[in-house]
Design a protein around this motif. Structure first.
Motif, PDB file in Angstrom:
ATOM      1  N   GLU A   1       0.816  -1.220   0.000  1.00 56.06           N
ATOM      2  CA  GLU A   1       0.000   0.000   0.000  1.00 56.06           C
ATOM      3  C   GLU A   1       0.848   1.268   0.000  1.00 56.06           C
ATOM      4  N   ASN A   2       2.101   1.171   0.441  1.00 59.82           N
ATOM      5  CA  ASN A   2       2.932   2.365   0.598  1.00 59.82           C
ATOM      6  C   ASN A   2       4.182   2.359  -0.280  1.00 59.82           C
ATOM      7  N   GLY A   3       4.128   1.596  -1.361  1.00 66.35           N
ATOM      8  CA  GLY A   3       5.164   1.702  -2.389  1.00 66.35           C
ATOM      9  C   GLY A   3       6.466   0.996  -2.106  1.00 66.35           C
ATOM     10  N   PHE A   4       6.480   0.068  -1.144  1.00 65.64           N
ATOM     11  CA  PHE A   4       7.717  -0.671  -0.871  1.00 65.64           C
ATOM     12  C   PHE A   4       7.863  -1.918  -1.747  1.00 65.64           C
ATOM     13  N   LEU A   5       6.795  -2.323  -2.407  1.00 66.39           N
ATOM     14  CA  LEU A   5       6.826  -3.520  -3.244  1.00 66.39           C
ATOM     15  C   LEU A   5       6.568  -3.149  -4.698  1.00 66.39           C
ATOM     16  N   GLU A   6       7.222  -3.865  -5.605  1.00 65.53           N
ATOM     17  CA  GLU A   6       6.999  -3.648  -7.024  1.00 65.53           C
ATOM     18  C   GLU A   6       5.729  -4.348  -7.492  1.00 65.53           C
ATOM     19  N   ASN A   7       5.333  -5.397  -6.772  1.00 68.44           N
ATOM     20  CA  ASN A   7       4.160  -6.172  -7.144  1.00 68.44           C
ATOM     21  C   ASN A   7       3.099  -6.073  -6.053  1.00 68.44           C
ATOM     22  N   ASP A   8       1.953  -6.687  -6.291  1.00 73.91           N
ATOM     23  CA  ASP A   8       0.884  -6.689  -5.307  1.00 73.91           C
ATOM     24  C   ASP A   8       1.295  -7.474  -4.072  1.00 73.91           C
ATOM     25  N   ALA A   9       0.593  -7.223  -2.966  1.00 74.05           N
ATOM     26  CA  ALA A   9       0.850  -7.966  -1.736  1.00 74.05           C
ATOM     27  C   ALA A   9       0.476  -9.430  -1.923  1.00 74.05           C
ATOM     28  N   PRO A  10       1.224 -10.331  -1.300  1.00 68.77           N
ATOM     29  CA  PRO A  10       0.839 -11.749  -1.374  1.00 68.77           C
ATOM     30  C   PRO A  10      -0.520 -11.958  -0.734  1.00 68.77           C
ATOM     31  N   LYS A  11      -1.317 -12.833  -1.341  1.00 69.81           N
ATOM     32  CA  LYS A  11      -2.659 -13.107  -0.816  1.00 69.81           C
ATOM     33  C   LYS A  11      -2.641 -14.151   0.282  1.00 69.81           C
ATOM     34  N   ALA A  12      -1.614 -14.990   0.276  1.00 71.48           N
ATOM     35  CA  ALA A  12      -1.486 -16.056   1.268  1.00 71.48           C
ATOM     36  C   ALA A  12      -0.013 -16.273   1.572  1.00 71.48           C
ATOM     37  N   LEU A  13       0.271 -16.839   2.735  1.00 73.12           N
ATOM     38  CA  LEU A  13       1.660 -17.088   3.105  1.00 73.12           C
ATOM     39  C   LEU A  13       2.346 -17.987   2.084  1.00 73.12           C
ATOM     40  N   SER A  14       1.586 -18.901   1.488  1.00 78.93           N
ATOM     41  CA  SER A  14       2.163 -19.823   0.510  1.00 78.93           C
ATOM     42  C   SER A  14       2.698 -19.119  -0.735  1.00 78.93           C
ATOM     43  N   ASP A  15       2.288 -17.859  -0.962  1.00 79.66           N
ATOM     44  CA  ASP A  15       2.819 -17.112  -2.101  1.00 79.66           C
ATOM     45  C   ASP A  15       4.274 -16.729  -1.909  1.00 79.66           C
ATOM     46  N   ILE A  16       4.709 -16.634  -0.658  1.00 76.38           N
ATOM     47  CA  ILE A  16       6.085 -16.191  -0.386  1.00 76.38           C
ATOM     48  C   ILE A  16       6.876 -17.179   0.480  1.00 76.38           C
ATOM     49  N   ALA A  17       6.244 -18.288   0.841  1.00 79.57           N
ATOM     50  CA  ALA A  17       6.899 -19.243   1.730  1.00 79.57           C
ATOM     51  C   ALA A  17       6.723 -20.669   1.211  1.00 79.57           C
ATOM     52  N   PHE A  18       7.642 -21.540   1.573  1.00 80.68           N
ATOM     53  CA  PHE A  18       7.532 -22.943   1.219  1.00 80.68           C
ATOM     54  C   PHE A  18       6.407 -23.597   2.022  1.00 80.68           C
ATOM     55  N   ASP A  19       5.979 -24.763   1.563  1.00 81.90           N
ATOM     56  CA  ASP A  19       4.777 -25.395   2.103  1.00 81.90           C
ATOM     57  C   ASP A  19       4.906 -25.787   3.588  1.00 81.90           C
ATOM     58  N   ASN A  20       6.129 -25.962   4.070  1.00 85.91           N
ATOM     59  CA  ASN A  20       6.303 -26.390   5.463  1.00 85.91           C
ATOM     60  C   ASN A  20       6.080 -25.264   6.475  1.00 85.91           C
ATOM     61  N   VAL A  21       6.016 -24.009   6.011  1.00 85.36           N
ATOM     62  CA  VAL A  21       5.955 -22.853   6.915  1.00 85.36           C
ATOM     63  C   VAL A  21       4.541 -22.667   7.439  1.00 85.36           C
ATOM     64  N   LYS A  22       4.424 -22.485   8.749  1.00 89.92           N
ATOM     65  CA  LYS A  22       3.152 -22.245   9.398  1.00 89.92           C
ATOM     66  C   LYS A  22       3.101 -20.819   9.932  1.00 89.92           C
ATOM     67  N   GLY A  23       1.905 -20.226   9.929  1.00 87.99           N
ATOM     68  CA  GLY A  23       1.744 -18.892  10.487  1.00 87.99           C
ATOM     69  C   GLY A  23       0.896 -17.995   9.627  1.00 87.99           C
ATOM     70  N   ASN A  24       1.111 -16.691   9.784  1.00 87.77           N
ATOM     71  CA  ASN A  24       0.320 -15.719   9.022  1.00 87.77           C
ATOM     72  C   ASN A  24       1.164 -14.489   8.704  1.00 87.77           C
TER      73      ASN A  24
END
Length: 320
Positions: free
Chosen positions: A297-320
């Motif tokens: 929202e504040n211009g720190f990313l070139e792309n949209d925010a990830p919709k889910a943790l799985s977009d930026i993390a491997f499948d074993n990662v738990k959390g939010n």
């Protein structure tokens, strides 16, 4: 402006990474691991000293441990294939894992730690009192920068209101500058916050309301090449990190003995720091998607925010 800043950060990072031995790239029997300064990286010290990766890996592995000053430097190491596994703040981790073509994802949480905006000037009570005074923090786009931006949005109505105040310094250098009077403010983490409080520095109330205790600070990342081409070694690293975190949580007195020399304090002081409620070691992420949304929202990313943790993390990662 955003693109120019990003290119400048990458250039500085590239200079730092040139010192790394180029034996990474997920080769299976050679591994380059990068960390930074501070208590947040304690699980990596345990992994190294107790040889936990070697314990969990059914094979021979040669490990190079490197310490860099910023997440951007580690990101550049991933981009060039010179780093296989590393740890950095949530902000740089989100940038790395959402950048098109970057071969890296989050593989585990590592720690939450106290973050405070410290000052030698008792007249500075809030962000509104800072004016044009310099604020030492690790780097543009570091998690400290993101936290400052979150606080600036809350208190000043503009996430980028204090961007021009930032002077990039490693945590140790920033602390030295604050204590010597070269700068009047530093946004930093443990153990530097503890050390600065002991020297009479005061906290500017800013960070706790935007990033509560227990929210992720440091996460671990692995190259996609490592995870895809050598899943056994990847699994061994993840298991070793989990064991290191469990060991710290269940053996705090022994952990204090292990860590105290690195921080130049006695074991009793280190134990007090480890028992601080804001000092949390865990494999489960907390608040990562919230920070990613703010960054988008504040211009720190070139792309949209990830919709889910799985977009930026491997499948074993738990959390939010």
């Amino acid at each position: 402006m955003k693109k120019t800043k990003r290119l400048a950060v990458i250039f500085m990072a590239a200079v730092m990474v040139l010192s790394l031995c180029a034996c990474g790239g997920g080769s299976g029997d050679a591994l380059v691991i990068a960390k930074q300064h501070g208590m947040a990286y304690a699980p990596l010290l345990v992994m190294e000293e107790q040889q936990l990766i070697e314990k969990h890996y059914d094979g021979e592995v040669e490990i190079e441990w490197s310490t860099l000053n910023s997440g951007s430097a580690i990101t550049e190491g991933f981009a060039s294939g010179n780093i296989d596994f590393g740890a950095m703040g949530v902000g740089p981790a989100v940038i790395a894992s959402t950048t098109e073509g970057m071969p890296v994802k989050i593989c585990s949480n590592m720690s939450a730690q106290p973050h405070k905006l410290m000052t030698s000037n008792e007249s500075i009570k809030s962000l509104k009192d800072i004016g044009n005074k310099q604020i030492a923090l690790v780097n543009i786009n570091s998690i400290q920068h993101i936290l400052l931006a979150m606080a600036a949005e809350e208190q000043l109505g503009d996430a980028h209101a204090l961007d021009q105040n930032i002077i990039a310094m490693s945590h140790p250098d920033g602390m030295s500058s604050l204590l010597s009077g070269s700068v009047e403010l530093q946004l930093t983490t443990s153990p530097y916050t503890f050390k600065e409080e002991a020297e009479g520095m005061k906290e500017v109330e800013a960070i706790s309301s935007v990033w509560p205790e227990g929210n992720s600070f440091i996460v671990a990342l692995a190259s996609t090449e490592l995870q895809e081409n050598n899943p056994e070694l990847y699994d061994a690293i993840v298991a070793a990190l989990a064991e290191a975190i469990d060991w710290i949580n269940n053996n705090k007195e022994a952990a204090a003995e292990m860590f105290c020399e690195n921080e130049g304090v006695d074991a009793a002081t280190m134990l007090k720091w480890l028992n601080d409620p804001a000092c949390v070691y865990s494999t489960e992420t907390k608040g990562v998607l919230d920070m990613a949304s703010f960054m988008a929202e504040n211009g720190f990313l070139e792309n949209d925010a990830p919709k889910a943790l799985s977009d930026i993390a491997f499948d074993n990662v738990k959390g939010n």
